[in-house]
Design a protein around this motif. Structure first.
Motif, PDB file in Angstrom:
ATOM      1  N   ARG A   1      11.924   8.301  15.633  1.00 38.83           N
ATOM      2  CA  ARG A   1      13.049   8.150  16.549  1.00 38.83           C
ATOM      3  C   ARG A   1      12.714   7.197  17.717  1.00 38.83           C
ATOM      4  N   SER A   2      11.988   6.159  17.399  1.00 40.14           N
ATOM      5  CA  SER A   2      11.605   5.205  18.438  1.00 40.14           C
ATOM      6  C   SER A   2      12.830   4.543  19.076  1.00 40.14           C
ATOM      7  N   GLY A   3      13.839   4.236  18.258  1.00 36.57           N
ATOM      8  CA  GLY A   3      15.050   3.627  18.798  1.00 36.57           C
ATOM      9  C   GLY A   3      15.798   4.565  19.722  1.00 36.57           C
ATOM     10  N   ASP A   4      15.941   5.835  19.305  1.00 33.14           N
ATOM     11  CA  ASP A   4      16.589   6.818  20.174  1.00 33.14           C
ATOM     12  C   ASP A   4      15.794   7.005  21.454  1.00 33.14           C
TER      13      ASP A   4
ATOM     14  N   ARG B   1      28.003   6.809  25.299  1.00 37.48           N
ATOM     15  CA  ARG B   1      28.744   6.263  24.170  1.00 37.48           C
ATOM     16  C   ARG B   1      29.047   4.796  24.476  1.00 37.48           C
ATOM     17  N   LEU B   2      28.391   3.912  23.779  1.00 37.99           N
ATOM     18  CA  LEU B   2      28.536   2.479  23.999  1.00 37.99           C
ATOM     19  C   LEU B   2      28.953   1.814  22.684  1.00 37.99           C
ATOM     20  N   PRO B   3      29.765   0.762  22.755  1.00 33.26           N
ATOM     21  CA  PRO B   3      30.345   0.204  21.533  1.00 33.26           C
ATOM     22  C   PRO B   3      29.341  -0.380  20.551  1.00 33.26           C
ATOM     23  N   TRP B   4      28.148  -0.697  21.009  1.00 34.26           N
ATOM     24  CA  TRP B   4      27.143  -1.279  20.110  1.00 34.26           C
ATOM     25  C   TRP B   4      26.148  -0.239  19.591  1.00 34.26           C
ATOM     26  N   ARG B   5      26.322   0.995  19.973  1.00 33.91           N
ATOM     27  CA  ARG B   5      25.368   2.036  19.625  1.00 33.91           C
ATOM     28  C   ARG B   5      25.830   2.919  18.483  1.00 33.91           C
TER      29      ARG B   5
ATOM     30  N   TYR C   1      23.137  -7.016  13.793  1.00 33.37           N
ATOM     31  CA  TYR C   1      23.930  -8.035  14.501  1.00 33.37           C
ATOM     32  C   TYR C   1      24.472  -7.481  15.811  1.00 33.37           C
ATOM     33  N   ARG C   2      24.998  -6.267  15.777  1.00 39.03           N
ATOM     34  CA  ARG C   2      25.568  -5.673  16.982  1.00 39.03           C
ATOM     35  C   ARG C   2      24.477  -5.352  18.005  1.00 39.03           C
ATOM     36  N   VAL C   3      23.326  -4.895  17.522  1.00 38.15           N
ATOM     37  CA  VAL C   3      22.209  -4.607  18.432  1.00 38.15           C
ATOM     38  C   VAL C   3      21.746  -5.896  19.098  1.00 38.15           C
ATOM     39  N   TRP C   4      21.518  -6.919  18.290  1.00 36.43           N
ATOM     40  CA  TRP C   4      21.056  -8.206  18.821  1.00 36.43           C
ATOM     41  C   TRP C   4      22.051  -8.785  19.821  1.00 36.43           C
TER      42      TRP C   4
END
Length: 359
Positions: A185-188, A29-33, A44-47
């Motif tokens: 689900r490439s990102g996951d 659990r990460l704040p940008w995920r 924006y949060r991912v970048w």
């Protein structure tokens, strides 16, 4: 959650299916995920997180990320920010060219109306290279992209027992990573590989018996997990020496702004004797005043180490320093100056000797 079987091939499915099932249960659990099953996070949060995470640990990044998104909640807010304020907020994360590129990229994105949703479009933005463009495309936009960071590099090199040494091995690692990256689900999948490398397939003492991929891992079968990735012998890191000068007057310290290009570019800092990555400093203190040693700071940069001798002005005059341009910064607000780690260490040494520079 059912892991998708839509992969780049049979080998990909054999890896992606158990890995995604593991990720659905154990994702960090990460704040940008976004958690598995949730809508994709704001680009924006991912970048922002991916830029911060380059060569920096998750634990170090988390508080910086929280402060940035609290202060600049959107890419438009960051684009409109004062550059000096952004650089100060970045202080301590290191690799300061990332902060300069961050501002340039935010302004480019804001002027064009948003982030491109393809790797090709993302790579045209300042400071976004192959890895970051793939990560944003996969995680924020659901595009199939081959995402390879240090964790993924380690996992893949072990899965396929790639014996070639880094960095030459990166071509083979990319080919192998492409084979196992799913279309769905490439990102996951990318984040699952990162999590596996961070928590199970660690550089030392990998917990292979807990790994969902151990039955497919050649390094595990060979009982050689810690042999991968293979690394070339380390080069000797050059050591540089320099001086930094601490001048305090009426409760303020003299700070300069480093040139925009070069080491720690654009950051506030103590004046120094001109040391650089390629050469020692002059070794001489400015004329005027009575300078004395105040301790040594040792700091490691990517390509060299630095031994910085702190010099204190005993009489508090040393007027020649402030002829070169800079600013008097209140000592009681020094933590707001955004000093890079090197100069923050030097400032702590000086303050231990007394705020007026005397023991």
């Amino acid at each position: 959650m059912q892991a998708s079987t839509d992969t780049a091939g049979e080998a990909g499915g054999a890896i992606a299916i158990p890995l995604l099932a593991w990720y659905d249960r154990h994702a960090r659990r990460l704040p940008w995920r976004a958690s598995p099953g949730e809508p994709a996070p704001d680009p924006y949060r991912v970048w922002l997180s991916e830029v911060m995470l380059q060569q920096t640990t998750t634990a170090a990044v988390a508080p910086y990320f929280a402060r940035f998104v609290d202060r600049w909640p959107t890419v438009g807010d960051l684009a409109a920010a004062d550059e000096a304020e952004v650089m100060a907020a970045w202080a301590g994360l290191g690799y300061y060219s990332r902060a300069r590129n961050l501002i340039a990229c935010a302004r480019a994105v804001a002027s064009s109306g948003g982030f491109p949703d393809t790797e090709e479009g993302l790579r045209r933005l300042p400071g976004i290279g192959e890895y970051t463009s793939a990560a944003i495309a996969a995680i924020a936009f659901g595009q199939r992209a081959v995402v390879i960071d240090a964790n993924v590099e380690r996992v893949v090199s072990r899965l396929f027992a790639i014996d070639e040494a880094l960095p030459a091995a990166r071509k083979a690692i990319r080919v192998a990573a492409d084979e196992i990256t799913p279309a769905d689900r490439s990102g996951d999948f990318a984040q699952a590989m990162m999590d596996l490398g961070a928590t199970i397939c660690t550089p030392r003492g990998p917990r292979c018996l807990l790994c969902p991929l151990r039955q497919k891992c050649l390094a595990f079968a060979l009982d050689r997990a810690e042999d991968f990735p293979v690394r070339a012998p380390k080069r000797t890191v050059p050591q540089r020496r320099g001086l930094a000068f601490w001048l305090v007057r009426e409760g303020a310290v003299w700070l300069v702004r480093r040139p925009a290009k070069g080491m720690l570019g654009g950051m506030r800092a103590l004046p120094d004797d001109g040391w650089s990555a390629g050469a020692d400093g002059s070794g001489t203190a400015p004329q005027g005043g009575n300078w004395k040693p105040g301790g040594i700071v040792r700091h490691g940069f990517t390509h060299f180490g630095l031994e910085l001798q702190l010099m204190l002005c005993e009489d508090g005059v040393c007027a020649s320093l402030d002829d070169e341009g800079g600013e008097w910064w209140p000592l009681d607000r020094l933590d707001e100056a955004g000093l890079p780690t090197l100069f923050a260490k030097a400032a702590r040494l000086a303050l231990e000797a007394g705020t007026d520079g005397r023991e």
